[in-house]
Design a protein around this motif. Structure first.
Motif, PDB file in Angstrom:
ATOM      1  N   LEU A   1     -11.261  10.680   3.444  1.00 25.35           N
ATOM      2  CA  LEU A   1     -10.831  10.232   2.122  1.00 25.35           C
ATOM      3  C   LEU A   1      -9.667   9.246   2.234  1.00 25.35           C
ATOM      4  O   LEU A   1      -8.780   9.415   3.077  1.00 25.35           O
ATOM      5  N   PRO A   2      -9.655   8.233   1.390  1.00 20.72           N
ATOM      6  CA  PRO A   2      -8.558   7.265   1.422  1.00 20.72           C
ATOM      7  C   PRO A   2      -7.276   7.881   0.875  1.00 20.72           C
ATOM      8  O   PRO A   2      -7.289   8.689  -0.051  1.00 20.72           O
ATOM      9  N   GLY A   3      -6.163   7.508   1.480  1.00 26.79           N
ATOM     10  CA  GLY A   3      -4.864   7.909   0.943  1.00 26.79           C
ATOM     11  C   GLY A   3      -4.430   9.304   1.313  1.00 26.79           C
ATOM     12  O   GLY A   3      -3.439   9.810   0.778  1.00 26.79           O
TER      13      GLY A   3
ATOM     14  N   GLU B   1       0.830  -1.191   0.000  1.00 26.70           N
ATOM     15  CA  GLU B   1       0.000   0.000   0.000  1.00 26.70           C
ATOM     16  C   GLU B   1       0.873   1.251   0.000  1.00 26.70           C
ATOM     17  O   GLU B   1       1.882   1.310   0.694  1.00 26.70           O
TER      18      GLU B   1
ATOM     19  N   GLU C   1      -3.665  12.019   4.675  1.00 28.03           N
ATOM     20  CA  GLU C   1      -3.516  12.268   6.111  1.00 28.03           C
ATOM     21  C   GLU C   1      -3.276  13.761   6.311  1.00 28.03           C
ATOM     22  O   GLU C   1      -2.283  14.312   5.828  1.00 28.03           O
TER      23      GLU C   1
ATOM     24  N   GLU D   1      -3.072  12.828  -5.930  1.00 24.98           N
ATOM     25  CA  GLU D   1      -2.301  11.727  -6.515  1.00 24.98           C
ATOM     26  C   GLU D   1      -1.589  12.171  -7.800  1.00 24.98           C
ATOM     27  O   GLU D   1      -0.445  11.770  -8.051  1.00 24.98           O
TER      28      GLU D   1
ATOM     29  N   PRO E   1      -0.089   7.139   2.970  1.00 23.48           N
ATOM     30  CA  PRO E   1      -1.015   8.260   2.762  1.00 23.48           C
ATOM     31  C   PRO E   1      -0.251   9.545   2.449  1.00 23.48           C
ATOM     32  O   PRO E   1       0.839   9.786   2.978  1.00 23.48           O
TER      33      PRO E   1
ATOM     34  N   VAL F   1      -8.820  13.816  -4.228  1.00 21.36           N
ATOM     35  CA  VAL F   1      -7.884  12.693  -4.157  1.00 21.36           C
ATOM     36  C   VAL F   1      -7.124  12.537  -5.469  1.00 21.36           C
ATOM     37  O   VAL F   1      -5.903  12.347  -5.482  1.00 21.36           O
TER      38      VAL F   1
ATOM     39  N   ASP G   1     -13.538  12.764  -4.393  1.00 18.68           N
ATOM     40  CA  ASP G   1     -12.806  11.962  -5.374  1.00 18.68           C
ATOM     41  C   ASP G   1     -11.901  12.853  -6.229  1.00 18.68           C
ATOM     42  O   ASP G   1     -10.773  12.462  -6.568  1.00 18.68           O
TER      43      ASP G   1
END
Length: 227
Positions: free
Chosen positions: A32-34, A6, A36, A124, A9, A120, A117
């Protein structure tokens, strides 16, 4: 990416001068994922300090803030901490907000109606070396690039041996800008602006800014307003 491994974050700092908005963004990011959230700032100066202390991966930066706005904060962060990326998150999508922010080094630009989304994806993208731009911002950039370039007006000849940059500083003085304003406009330090002013005063024999304004008009570097 190897299966089963994984990604850590993304460590994010949020900068926004409105407490309710800032806390809302922090709360959203926490879901939200990913991502911090490692800190939040109420203005650009505080954001720059937090970046120096925390070394986050990304700053989500508002533009209109007191003391130090988002453009200046972005410029300082990208200059002093190039490993930290900046994504603008703002209410404004006009050219006067968009292009200075991108020139200052922001790699992403979202408006505050962006969903989780989209945030994020932008984070990314900038961490992968790509641009994190909302679809509407991408369209505006393409429209701007497709616009025909205006034909530049013939520049008046520089008087009294002034350099092009000294003439530029002189014009900005005539427009009423302070040394700090000129430094921000030209992306240089205030000390550099003072050096240019001292040089152009020495070459022209000017003694103060009022004389500099009259000189700029007299030499045709600035045209009087019409209408």
């Amino acid at each position: 990416m190897t299966e089963g491994v994984e990604r850590k974050p993304a460590r994010v700092v949020v900068a926004d001068d409105q407490t309710v908005v800032r806390e809302g963004i922090v709360m959203l990011l926490g879901l939200l994922p990913g991502i911090e959230v490692v800190g939040s700032a109420g203005d650009g100066d505080e954001a720059v300090k937090l970046v120096a202390e925390l070394s986050p991966d990304v700053v989500l930066m508002d533009l209109r803030m007191p003391r130090c706005d988002g453009v200046e904060a972005t410029r300082r962060i990208r200059s002093d901490h190039p490993e930290t990326q900046v994504v603008i998150l703002t209410t404004y999508a006009d050219d006067e907000s968009l292009f200075p922010a991108l020139r200052a080094g922001a790699r992403g630009y979202l408006t505050k109606d962006a969903g989780g989304d989209e945030i994020v994806r932008a984070v990314e993208s900038v961490l992968s070396g790509d641009a994190g731009l909302s679809p509407s911002i991408q369209r505006r950039l393409l429209e701007r690039l497709s616009e025909p370039e205006p034909r530049p007006a013939a520049a008046p000849e520089a008087p009294d041996g002034l350099t092009a940059r000294e003439c530029e500083v002189l014009v900005l003085i005539a427009e009423g800008l302070t040394n700090q304003d000129i430094a921000r406009r030209l992306h240089v330090s205030t000390a550099t602006v003072k050096t240019h002013i001292n040089n152009l005063f020495a070459k022209t024999g000017l003694k103060d800014r009022a004389q500099a304004v009259r000189y700029a008009y007299a030499k045709g570097l600035v045209r009087p307003p019409t209408g």
